[in-house]
Design a protein around this motif. Structure first.
Motif, PDB file in Angstrom:
ATOM      1  N   ILE A  88       7.237  -2.206   7.306  1.00 45.09           N
ATOM      2  CA  ILE A  88       7.083  -1.584   5.987  1.00 45.09           C
ATOM      3  C   ILE A  88       7.568  -2.524   4.899  1.00 45.09           C
ATOM      4  N   SER A  89       8.695  -3.169   5.145  1.00 40.60           N
ATOM      5  CA  SER A  89       9.263  -4.097   4.173  1.00 40.60           C
ATOM      6  C   SER A  89       8.324  -5.271   3.908  1.00 40.60           C
ATOM      7  N   LEU A  90       7.733  -5.813   4.978  1.00 39.36           N
ATOM      8  CA  LEU A  90       6.865  -6.985   4.843  1.00 39.36           C
ATOM      9  C   LEU A  90       5.495  -6.641   4.272  1.00 39.36           C
ATOM     10  N   GLU A  91       4.985  -5.457   4.612  1.00 41.54           N
ATOM     11  CA  GLU A  91       3.611  -5.111   4.245  1.00 41.54           C
ATOM     12  C   GLU A  91       3.484  -4.429   2.886  1.00 41.54           C
ATOM     13  N   ALA A  92       4.558  -3.890   2.362  1.00 42.08           N
ATOM     14  CA  ALA A  92       4.476  -3.084   1.136  1.00 42.08           C
ATOM     15  C   ALA A  92       3.797  -3.821  -0.014  1.00 42.08           C
ATOM     16  N   GLN A  93       4.200  -5.044  -0.274  1.00 40.64           N
ATOM     17  CA  GLN A  93       3.620  -5.803  -1.382  1.00 40.64           C
ATOM     18  C   GLN A  93       2.137  -6.086  -1.152  1.00 40.64           C
ATOM     19  N   ASN A  94       1.785  -6.402   0.085  1.00 46.33           N
ATOM     20  CA  ASN A  94       0.390  -6.675   0.420  1.00 46.33           C
ATOM     21  C   ASN A  94      -0.471  -5.425   0.240  1.00 46.33           C
ATOM     22  N   LEU A  95       0.048  -4.279   0.686  1.00 48.49           N
ATOM     23  CA  LEU A  95      -0.672  -3.017   0.512  1.00 48.49           C
ATOM     24  C   LEU A  95      -0.838  -2.705  -0.973  1.00 48.49           C
ATOM     25  N   HIS A  96       0.223  -2.960  -1.724  1.00 49.61           N
ATOM     26  CA  HIS A  96       0.198  -2.696  -3.166  1.00 49.61           C
ATOM     27  C   HIS A  96      -0.890  -3.529  -3.856  1.00 49.61           C
ATOM     28  N   LYS A  97      -0.991  -4.796  -3.479  1.00 45.52           N
ATOM     29  CA  LYS A  97      -1.993  -5.681  -4.080  1.00 45.52           C
ATOM     30  C   LYS A  97      -3.411  -5.209  -3.780  1.00 45.52           C
ATOM     31  N   GLY A  99      -4.303  -2.120  -3.488  1.00 44.46           N
ATOM     32  CA  GLY A  99      -4.535  -0.792  -4.044  1.00 44.46           C
ATOM     33  C   GLY A  99      -4.294   0.346  -3.075  1.00 44.46           C
ATOM     34  N   VAL A 100      -3.481   0.110  -2.056  1.00 45.58           N
ATOM     35  CA  VAL A 100      -3.189   1.135  -1.051  1.00 45.58           C
ATOM     36  C   VAL A 100      -1.971   1.950  -1.471  1.00 45.58           C
ATOM     37  N   ARG A 101      -2.106   3.250  -1.420  1.00 41.54           N
ATOM     38  CA  ARG A 101      -0.981   4.154  -1.705  1.00 41.54           C
ATOM     39  C   ARG A 101      -0.391   4.613  -0.382  1.00 41.54           C
ATOM     40  N   MET A 102       0.910   4.490  -0.211  1.00 46.31           N
ATOM     41  CA  MET A 102       1.552   4.904   1.031  1.00 46.31           C
ATOM     42  C   MET A 102       2.193   6.280   0.879  1.00 46.31           C
ATOM     43  N   GLN A 103       1.985   7.110   1.905  1.00 50.39           N
ATOM     44  CA  GLN A 103       2.601   8.426   1.979  1.00 50.39           C
ATOM     45  C   GLN A 103       3.112   8.634   3.408  1.00 50.39           C
ATOM     46  N   VAL A 104       3.914   9.662   3.618  1.00 59.22           N
ATOM     47  CA  VAL A 104       4.453   9.919   4.950  1.00 59.22           C
ATOM     48  C   VAL A 104       4.495  11.416   5.200  1.00 59.22           C
ATOM     49  N   ILE A 105       4.242  11.837   6.438  1.00 59.62           N
ATOM     50  CA  ILE A 105       4.416  13.224   6.853  1.00 59.62           C
ATOM     51  C   ILE A 105       5.291  13.239   8.096  1.00 59.62           C
ATOM     52  N   GLY A 106       6.032  14.328   8.272  1.00 63.65           N
ATOM     53  CA  GLY A 106       6.891  14.442   9.440  1.00 63.65           C
ATOM     54  C   GLY A 106       8.333  14.736   9.059  1.00 63.65           C
ATOM     55  N   ASP A 107       9.168  14.815  10.069  1.00 65.10           N
ATOM     56  CA  ASP A 107      10.583  15.117   9.872  1.00 65.10           C
ATOM     57  C   ASP A 107      11.316  13.826   9.531  1.00 65.10           C
ATOM     58  N   THR A 108      11.098  13.332   8.325  1.00 63.69           N
ATOM     59  CA  THR A 108      11.637  12.024   7.945  1.00 63.69           C
ATOM     60  C   THR A 108      13.166  12.011   7.892  1.00 63.69           C
ATOM     61  N   ALA A 109      13.771  13.185   7.761  1.00 66.43           N
ATOM     62  CA  ALA A 109      15.240  13.239   7.728  1.00 66.43           C
ATOM     63  C   ALA A 109      15.850  12.787   9.051  1.00 66.43           C
ATOM     64  N   LEU A 125       6.612   2.236  -4.928  1.00 70.58           N
ATOM     65  CA  LEU A 125       5.906   1.031  -5.367  1.00 70.58           C
ATOM     66  C   LEU A 125       4.402   1.268  -5.480  1.00 70.58           C
ATOM     67  N   THR A 126       3.854   2.011  -4.517  1.00 70.34           N
ATOM     68  CA  THR A 126       2.392   2.163  -4.427  1.00 70.34           C
ATOM     69  C   THR A 126       1.879   3.487  -4.998  1.00 70.34           C
ATOM     70  N   ALA A 127       2.741   4.223  -5.666  1.00 74.95           N
ATOM     71  CA  ALA A 127       2.425   5.604  -6.077  1.00 74.95           C
ATOM     72  C   ALA A 127       1.161   5.749  -6.905  1.00 74.95           C
ATOM     73  N   ASN A 128       0.825   4.763  -7.701  1.00 78.11           N
ATOM     74  CA  ASN A 128      -0.310   4.881  -8.618  1.00 78.11           C
ATOM     75  C   ASN A 128      -1.587   4.233  -8.090  1.00 78.11           C
ATOM     76  N   ASN A 129      -1.572   3.752  -6.851  1.00 77.44           N
ATOM     77  CA  ASN A 129      -2.751   3.101  -6.282  1.00 77.44           C
ATOM     78  C   ASN A 129      -3.793   4.124  -5.847  1.00 77.44           C
ATOM     79  N   THR A 130      -5.053   3.734  -5.881  1.00 76.32           N
ATOM     80  CA  THR A 130      -6.132   4.708  -5.641  1.00 76.32           C
ATOM     81  C   THR A 130      -7.203   4.260  -4.651  1.00 76.32           C
ATOM     82  N   THR A 131      -7.124   3.044  -4.121  1.00 75.53           N
ATOM     83  CA  THR A 131      -8.184   2.562  -3.223  1.00 75.53           C
ATOM     84  C   THR A 131      -8.182   3.321  -1.899  1.00 75.53           C
TER      85      THR A 131
END
Length: 248
Positions: A88-97, A99-109, A125-131
């Motif tokens: 996640i740390s390494l890919e976040a910037q690449n996904l952001h570039k 236009g990928v928005r990241m979300q998660v489902i599950g018992d993240t706690a 970081l990716t909240a406003n991306n739409t691709t």
């Protein structure tokens, strides 16, 4: 031949869900330990996310870690969590570039604090991306999700905020982890297993299923396109007859 050329761009599933299975078997076939297969599986994730953007799939849900996976050997679970955080740390910037928005489902706690931190930072970081919206199912199981939804609804009834006859399937939808996303039209499972393993049981009610013998680390763009083409060759009736569909 690039199978992408055979895809009908006017009939792309808006949401595809994938059970990424076979990392351990792939590693064994290559004489490596299981975590090596998980590392290789990250390359498939990267390629399939990219393919979604290229053909117009707007939502991609990946079954990354189930609640049952906590029962695996501690060494593998620890290694998976470390891999998850670093990926996640390494890919976040690449996904952001891209236009990928990241979300998660599950018992993240239930996830390690470091994992929760990286996830939230990537989501922000990716909240406003739409691709493409990439939804990671982490510490997730459908039975857990449905149970939690029922608890929320029961609490409203107990407080007098909701009457029993006001409970509808739509209300269940609104209390699911997936309330902000459309239901998947296509569910893919790799590695030859023909079951859905407690994954999106409610949401997959009318999805098309595609099972392939290909192990996840070998599931790349061309295999993904095969699944979409298979989907496009099916008639989706939703309880109606073929004649009704044709007349519409």
């Amino acid at each position: 031949m690039d199978l992408r050329d055979s895809i009908d761009k006017n009939n792309i599933p808006k949401h595809i869900a994938i059970i990424m299975d076979g990392n351990g078997r792939w590693a064994k076939q290559h004489g490596e330990d299981r975590i090596f297969g998980h590392h290789e599986g990250v390359n498939s994730v990267r390629e399939i996310v990219e393919a979604c953007g290229e053909v117009g799939v707007k939502y991609l849900t990946l079954y990354a870690f189930s609640t049952e996976n906590w029962n695996r050997p501690k060494e593998e679970v620890d290694a998976l969590m470390e891999l998850l955080v670093s990926t996640i740390s390494l890919e976040a910037q690449n996904l952001h570039k891209k236009g990928v928005r990241m979300q998660v489902i599950g018992d993240t706690a239930s996830l390690p604090a470091s994992c929760q931190k990286e996830l939230q930072e990537s989501i922000d970081l990716t909240a406003n991306n739409t691709t493409v919206t990439l939804i990671l199912a982490l510490s997730y199981s459908s039975k857990w999700e449905i149970t939690e939804a029922v608890k929320k609804i029961a609490a409203q009834v107990e407080k007098g905020e909701l009457k029993i006859n006001e409970i509808t399937s739509r209300l269940l939808d609104e209390n699911m982890n997936t309330k902000d996303f459309p239901d998947p039209e296509l569910m893919i499972r790799t590695s030859g297993e023909n079951r859905i393993s407690n994954f999106l049981l409610w949401q997959l009610a009318y999805a098309e299923f595609y099972f392939t013998e290909v192990l996840w680390p070998d599931f790349r763009k061309q295999e993904f396109y095969k699944a979409i083409i298979s989907y496009q060759n099916r008639e989706r009736r939703f309880g109606k007859t073929s004649e009704q569909i044709s007349n519409n």
